[in-house]
Design an enzyme around this catalytic site. Structure first.
Site, PDB file in Angstrom:
ATOM      1  N   CYS A 111     -11.332  -1.262   1.967  1.00 55.36           N
ATOM      2  CA  CYS A 111     -11.181  -0.207   0.966  1.00 55.36           C
ATOM      3  C   CYS A 111     -10.189  -0.644  -0.117  1.00 55.36           C
ATOM      4  CB  CYS A 111     -10.712   1.068   1.670  1.00 55.36           C
ATOM      5  SG  CYS A 111     -10.198   2.388   0.569  1.00 55.36           S
ATOM      6  N   CYS A 114      -7.304   1.800  -0.850  1.00 59.66           N
ATOM      7  CA  CYS A 114      -6.362   1.786   0.273  1.00 59.66           C
ATOM      8  C   CYS A 114      -5.388   0.620   0.133  1.00 59.66           C
ATOM      9  CB  CYS A 114      -7.105   1.645   1.596  1.00 59.66           C
ATOM     10  SG  CYS A 114      -8.259   2.978   1.956  1.00 59.66           S
TER      11      CYS A 114
END
Length: 186
Positions: A111, A114
């Site tokens: 991600c 993230c």
């Protein structure tokens, strides 16, 4: 990168042009002109070299062939503070039975947002040292906890106080947004 590429040079010369058809009359010789320009200084990036040995082919004249590759990498990943991980096995002791507030980032290595948020979480753990504990939980490695708390989107940041979920922030948000959420529970 700046140390490797401090400047670059352009060479231009009338003899470098390729002409088609009849040749024009001879002109007096002209020396090559050199233009020199400096590159701006770049910080936070470096060139990482790796060489890969190739096996010689049967038709190859060279017994050894190597290829050198380079990549521009960010130094930020080396300087960012490491946020400790929490797993299924450590969730109870580190988060639910912790004294004081605990911030947990639900994330995954694939991600992009993230990974952008991890250095921010590291800065917050340093800023609130002694007042707030910060952890990260990989949702790929611990899907049962993510399911238990209804995580449908990552990154999700949750704040727990005395084992109870008090607040959550979804998405890659600025540090100021996270700071405002943390301040409510200190």
């Amino acid at each position: 990168m700046a140390a490797v590429l401090d400047s670059f040079t352009f060479h231009s010369s009338p003899s470098s042009n390729v002409l088609r058809g009849p040749r024009p009359p001879a002109a007096p010789p002209v020396s090559a002109t050199v233009h020199r320009a400096s590159l701006p200084r770049v910080t936070g990036l470096k060139i990482q070299f790796s060489s890969k040995k190739l096996s010689p082919s049967l038709n190859s004249r060279n017994l050894r062939t190597s290829r050198r590759r380079a990549a521009i990498v960010s130094e930020a990943s080396e300087t960012a503070l490491e946020v400790p991980s929490v797993t299924d096995a450590t969730w109870q002791s580190l988060v639910l039975k912790a004294d004081g507030p605990v911030l947990v980032e639900f994330w995954a290595p694939w991600c992009g947002p993230c990974r952008m948020l991890l250095p921010v979480i590291g800065e917050l753990s340093k800023q609130y040292a002694g007042k707030l504990k910060c952890f990260k939980l990989n949702t790929d490695d611990s899907p049962s906890i993510a399911t238990q708390y209804g995580i449908r989107s990552i990154p999700t940041i949750m704040i727990f106080v005395n084992g109870e979920k008090k607040d959550s922030v979804i998405g890659a948000v600025p540090k100021t947004t996270l700071t405002a959420s943390i301040e409510k529970f200190l």
